[in-house]
Structure formats: structure tokens, C-alpha cells
Design a protein around this motif. Structure first.
Motif, PDB file in Angstrom:
ATOM      1  N   LEU A  89       3.715  -2.928   0.153  1.00 34.58           N
ATOM      2  CA  LEU A  89       4.682  -2.127   0.458  1.00 34.58           C
ATOM      3  C   LEU A  89       4.570  -0.829   1.209  1.00 34.58           C
ATOM      4  N   LEU A  90       3.486  -0.014   0.753  1.00 38.18           N
ATOM      5  CA  LEU A  90       3.429   1.146   1.301  1.00 38.18           C
ATOM      6  C   LEU A  90       2.919   0.853   2.771  1.00 38.18           C
ATOM      7  N   ALA A  91       2.174  -0.023   3.000  1.00 38.91           N
ATOM      8  CA  ALA A  91       1.524  -0.290   4.562  1.00 38.91           C
ATOM      9  C   ALA A  91       2.645  -0.784   5.166  1.00 38.91           C
ATOM     10  N   GLY A 129       4.978   1.862   6.316  1.00 40.00           N
ATOM     11  CA  GLY A 129       4.310   2.960   7.098  1.00 40.00           C
ATOM     12  C   GLY A 129       4.353   4.020   6.763  1.00 40.00           C
ATOM     13  N   ILE A 130       4.301   4.211   5.285  1.00 39.88           N
ATOM     14  CA  ILE A 130       3.980   5.215   4.399  1.00 39.88           C
ATOM     15  C   ILE A 130       2.423   5.826   4.396  1.00 39.88           C
ATOM     16  N   HIS A 131       1.942   6.696   5.107  1.00 40.59           N
ATOM     17  CA  HIS A 131       0.655   7.029   5.149  1.00 40.59           C
ATOM     18  C   HIS A 131       0.192   8.231   4.349  1.00 40.59           C
ATOM     19  N   TRP A 157      -3.355  10.685  -1.041  1.00 37.64           N
ATOM     20  CA  TRP A 157      -3.344  11.238  -2.429  1.00 37.64           C
ATOM     21  C   TRP A 157      -2.176  11.135  -3.344  1.00 37.64           C
ATOM     22  N   THR A 158      -0.778  10.804  -2.859  1.00 39.85           N
ATOM     23  CA  THR A 158       0.152  10.584  -3.542  1.00 39.85           C
ATOM     24  C   THR A 158       0.863   9.125  -3.600  1.00 39.85           C
ATOM     25  N   GLY A 159      -0.145   8.295  -2.703  1.00 40.47           N
ATOM     26  CA  GLY A 159       0.593   7.125  -2.711  1.00 40.47           C
ATOM     27  C   GLY A 159      -0.394   5.851  -2.844  1.00 40.47           C
ATOM     28  N   ALA A 209      -0.897  -5.031   5.109  1.00 39.25           N
ATOM     29  CA  ALA A 209       0.223  -5.353   4.458  1.00 39.25           C
ATOM     30  C   ALA A 209       0.197  -7.006   3.984  1.00 39.25           C
ATOM     31  N   ALA A 210      -0.160  -7.831   4.885  1.00 41.70           N
ATOM     32  CA  ALA A 210      -0.142  -9.305   4.790  1.00 41.70           C
ATOM     33  C   ALA A 210      -1.417  -9.549   3.874  1.00 41.70           C
ATOM     34  N   VAL A 211      -2.676  -8.752   4.120  1.00 44.96           N
ATOM     35  CA  VAL A 211      -3.683  -9.144   3.284  1.00 44.96           C
ATOM     36  C   VAL A 211      -3.460  -8.663   1.824  1.00 44.96           C
ATOM     37  N   SER A 212      -2.977  -7.491   1.492  1.00 42.43           N
ATOM     38  CA  SER A 212      -2.635  -7.175   0.325  1.00 42.43           C
ATOM     39  C   SER A 212      -1.646  -7.951  -0.124  1.00 42.43           C
ATOM     40  N   SER A 213      -0.514  -8.394   0.334  1.00 43.53           N
ATOM     41  CA  SER A 213       0.620  -9.410  -0.177  1.00 43.53           C
ATOM     42  C   SER A 213      -0.184 -10.511  -0.792  1.00 43.53           C
TER      43      SER A 213
END
Length: 519
Positions: free
Chosen positions: A368-370, A373-375, A378-380, A482-486
Motif C-alpha cells: 500500500l505504501l509503495a 508513493g509514500i516514501h 522511518w515512519t512507514g 507493490a506488485a511483488v509485496s502484494s
């Protein structure tokens, strides 16, 4: 999933040895040598993930070549590790252990001097052969050197030290890579030489030779077939990500499937097979191994491709990215004991299923982060890696317990060895298959920006790249990961379902969880 089963006690011949081959005064040298040898493999694997972007820049390696720098080692290690364990029984643990370390450090030196990616890949395969002898030998020689009443403490020290090196290795390596530049990756392999030589010296000068426990067959035919089968599968899957080689993917995968079938038939006809396939008739054993495959597939894919995204895509330093390995190792080191005790009380099913579910949530969060586009590292990203570490800590010790208790006592060594190999095969297939997925999604996301000047997935931005094209490259990198992590999140969810439906939820009659710092 290392197993002390290869160590059978020799008859008592000297009161000073207390039923082992090693006098009490020399046992500490066995432990030190085993810790140093284990550190070779653990540090190599974890640092290599964050060093891959630097290696690609320094050697001009493609994504497919980067996959094989990892997979050449994983292939020979996973295919030969059971034969490597048998070598210790046949030739003596000290002799086999020394031979494995010597081969590993010789290949490491060749890797450090490799002039191009092809040479590096070749010697990584040789490294894997050495590791296949060295990895099972490190724990087996401790178990054979220490009497039963002292064995648990010695294995605990070994496990803690191994977890510590696995956690701190990437952090130290990341700082070195950041400080000295891309070319310093060669030192990652060169450092193996002094560590290995110290281990060999301690074993030869301070530890007596042990007597071989049995004249076991090494089943070299089965080992060769396994290497060819998994090699063909990995080559076919990797070829899908290689430009101009997609046409050979289908035939390679088909050849791998056929060779795998031949391997199974061959093993069924062997008097002393490398893998006792009859164990898979036990539902709990088969289920635990399927869950192992999915979990370590997911873990290996994320730990290989996430550093590429963070370093080459987001532009983070290797010093920062090195910290993503700390939560996993620290959680396993701190929680495996208490979780193992919990598993003894309530059975392994709940910890494995719940831990797999937590890992699935962590990987879904990364996706979801990828995707968004949330870069925020340390917080994500880092908190999600910590969540993943917690989930794996819930899984590792109970999974070893489930494997050991699913079979008869006489088969625990074989069961543990098979599970170790399954986890490594999962990693091998993951790096090959998910690289092809990442490359496909990356190319598709770029659309019209896919020009010869645009770097591939996992390659840093080139100097002078237009801002709009660089933004498209970053968005495509996020989409690919994101595809890999999904996919890996779904596999972890499936592992949780399989564990819940196949593994016993009953309280065990006695504690039997194994120390395992990294799977």
C-alpha cells in the motif's frame, strides 16, 4: 531449521569427554569456530541484499544477472545441503566442516576479485557448495562436541550470536558502502577469508578429530538431479525478466518440471535417498513444509527487492537501508525462546497461523505504501519491517516444533534437513519469479518513457535524466515493488490457512522446539 540430528554421540572412551568426542577444555573452540563459520553465511546473505545496487553499478549487471548473483548461491546450497549433512556423518564432522569452510572462503576470495557479473555468478555457485557442507556442520559439530546436559546452552549461545551477526552485519555493511562507495562491495566477500581461516585454525589445532558415525550414501545422483531441476526452473523464471530471453522461459520451466519428476522417481527407488519422500505422507509434516515454502518465498522476495527500491528508487543511503534487517533478527533472537515455550503449552498451530497473518499484514502494508508513493522510511517502511519481524518470531520456533513432532523420533534429523532445504528453495524460486514480475510491471508502468536511456528496475537514476522521466521511473519502481509485496502478502495469508488446517493445535507432551536464528 538447522538440526542437531546429524550428531550422534560416540561411545564413552574417556571420562574427560563425558560421552562426546571432544574434551571439555576444547569445547569452547568448537563453539567459537561454529559461530564464526555461521557468521560467514549469514553476513554474506544479508549484506549482499543491500550491496546489490552497488554491484550492479560497479559491474554493469542487469536485473537478471543480479538475480543470479543471489540465486547461484541459493541453488547449490538448497540442492546440496542434505548431501552436505550426510558428508559429516560419513567422513567425520570436523573433516567435512573444515572442507566446507575452506571451499567457501576460497570461492569468497574469487568473488571479491571477480571482473564481471558472469564470473561472480560462477563463484557464488561454488560458495553455495561450500555452504551446503558448512551450514549443517556448524550446528551438528556443536551437538556432537557437547554432552546432552550442556548442549542446549551451547546451541543457545550459537543461536544468539548468529542472530546478532545477522542483525548487525547489514548495518555495518551499509555504513561501509555509504562511506567508501560502490567498489567497496568486494570487501564483503574478502572479510570471509580471515574469519574462515580463524575457524579452520581452531578446528585443526584445538579440536580433536571425531569418528564418522555411519557410512551413509551421499546420493550424489539425487543431488545432481535436484540442482538441474531447480536450476532449470530458476533459469526459466529469471529469463522472463531478461531482455531478449523471454522465448527460452517456457522450455526451461518445462525442463525443470520434467527433471523434478525424474528426481522424485529417482529418490523413491534409492536405498538411501537424499530426501525421504515418505515423510510427506504425514499431513502435519507436509502442511508445515508448504507453509514454510510460502513464508520463506515471501520473506526472501521482499528482503531482496525492497533494498533495490529504497536505494536505487528512493535514493536512500545504504547506511539507512541496512537497518531493515535489524527487526527480523532482533525479534527472533529475543522472542524465539518465549514463543517456543508458548508453543509447547498450546501447540504450534496458533503461533504459526497468527505469525503468518501478521507477516501478511506487514507485506500488504508495504504494498500500500509503495502503491501510494509514500516514501517515508522511518515512519512507514521500518515500522512495517518491525511488524514483519514480530510475525516471523512467532513462526520460526513453533514451525521447527511442528516439523519435529510430526514425525517419529528416528526421522527428526531427516525432517529438519528437508525443512531447511524447503525454506531455501522457496527463496531461490522467489528471487527468480518475483524479479520477472517486477520487471514486467516496471516496463508496463513506464509506457512511452521506456526509452534506452531509462534505467531498469533496481538501477539508480542516471546523470542528466529529465525530471519528468525520473518521476515516471520512480512511480514505475513503486508499482513494481507493490506488485511483488502484494503477491507475497497473499502467500503469507495462504500459509496461515494451511498452518491452521494441517498443523496440530494440541498441547505437546514435552518441549521439543529447536533453536533457529534465521530459518
Amino acid at each position: 531449521m538447522h538440526s542437531p540430528s546429524a550428531a550422534a554421540a560416540v561411545p564413552l572412551t574417556n571420562p574427560a569427554t563425558n560421552g562426546t568426542f571432544c574434551p571439555q577444555a576444547q569445547r569452547r573452540f568448537v563453539l567459537i569456530a561454529a559461530i564464526l563459520a555461521s557468521a560467514l553465511g549469514f553476513i554474506d546473505g544479508s549484506i549482499l541484499a543491500i550491496a546489490t545496487p552497488a554491484i550492479r553499478v560497479n559491474l554493469g549487471a542487469s536485473l537478471a544477472e543480479a538475480q543470479w548473483i543471489s540465486n547461484a548461491y541459493a541453488l547449490t546450497l538448497s540442492a546440496l545441503i542434505l548431501a552436505g549433512g550426510a558428508a559429516g556423518d560419513r567422513f567425520g564432522l570436523r573433516r567435512a566442516f573444515v572442507a566446507g569452510i575452506a571451499l567457501f572462503i576460497t570461492a569468497s576470495l574469487a568473488c571479491a576479485l571477480a571482473p564481471n557479473a558472469i564470473v561472480l555468478i560462477a563463484f557464488r555457485a561454488v560458495q553455495g557448495i561450500g555452504a551446503a557442507i558448512m551450514v549443517p556442520g556448524s550446528l551438528a559439530i556443536i551437538a556432537k562436541a557437547y554432552p546432552k546436559k550442556e548442549r542446549g546452552r551451547a546451541i543457545g549461545i550459537w543461536a544468539a550470536a548468529s542472530a546478532l551477526t545477522t542483525a548487525l552485519g547489514p548495518v555495518f555493511g551499509g555504513f561501509v558502502l555509504s562511506a567508501f562507495g560502490d567498489g567497496i562491495w568486494r570487501a564483503i566477500f574478502a572479510i570471509n577469508l580471515p574469519l574462515g581461516l580463524i575457524s579452520i585454525y581452531l578446528l585443526l589445532a584445538k579440536v580433536p578429530a571425531d569418528t564418522p558415525t555411519e557410512k551413509r550414501s551421499l546420493d550424489l545422483g539425487g543431488a545432481a538431479l535436484a540442482t538441474l531441476a531447480f536450476g532449470a526452473l530458476a533459469y526459466g523464471l529469471t529469463s522472463m525478466s531478461a531482455s531478449g530471453e523471454g522465448h527460452i522461459a517456457g522450455p526451461s520451466i518445462a525442463a525443470g518440471v520434467v527433471l523434478l519428476a525424474v528426481f522424485i522417481v529417482f529418490e523413491l527407488r534409492q536405498r538411501e535417498p537424499m530426501i525421504d519422500l515418505s515423510l510427506f505422507r504425514v499431513g502435519a509434516f507436509a502442511g508445515a513444509n508448504v507453509a514454510t515454502f510460502f513464508l520463506y518465498f515471501a520473506l526472501s522476495a521482499n528482503l531482496f527487492y525492497l533494498p533495490m527500491l529504497l536505494i536505487a528508487g528512493w535514493g536512500l543511503s545504504t547506511a539507512e537501508v541496512g537497518f531493515i534487517f535489524v527487526p527480523l533478527s532482533a525479534s527472533i533472537a529475543l522472542l524465539s525462546g518465549p514463543v517456543g515455550q508458548l508453543s509447547d503449552r498450546i501447540g504450534p498451530r496458533f503461533p504459526i497461523a497468527s505469525g503468518s497473518l501478521i507477516v501478511a499484514f506487514a507485506f500488504a502494508g508495504l504494498a500500500l505504501l509503495a502503491h501510494a508513493g509514500i516514501h517515508n522510511f522511518w515512519t512507514g517502511t521500518f515500522p512495517l519491517m518491525a511488524l514483519m519481524g514480530l510475525g516471523m518470531a512467532l513462526v520460526v520456533s513453533p514451525l521447527s516444533t511442528a516439523i519435529m513432532t510430526a514425525v517419529e523420533d528416528k526421522d527428526t534429523g531427516a525432517a529438519s534437513g528437508i525443512n531447511n532445504a524447503v525454506s531455501r528453495i522457496g527463496g531461490l524460486i522467489a528471487v527468480a519469479a518475483m524479479g520477472s514480475l517486477a520487471a514486467w510491471v516496471y516496463a508496463h508502468a513506464l509506457d512511452g518513457n521506456a526509452t534506452p536511456g531509462v534505467p531498469g528496475f533496481g538501477e539508480p537514476a542516471t546523470v542528466g535524466l529529465a525530471p519528468a522521466v525520473d518521476a515516471a521511473r520512480l512511480a514505475a519502481s513503486d508499482a513494481a515493488f507493490a506488485a511483488v509485496s502484494s503477491v507475497t502478502a497473499l502467500l503469507c495469508l495462504l500459509a496461515a490457512v494451511i498452518a491452521w488446517t494441517t498443523i496440530s493445535g494440541q498441547r505437546l507432551p514435552w518441549p521439543q522446539h529447536a533453536e533457529n536464528p534465521q530459518g
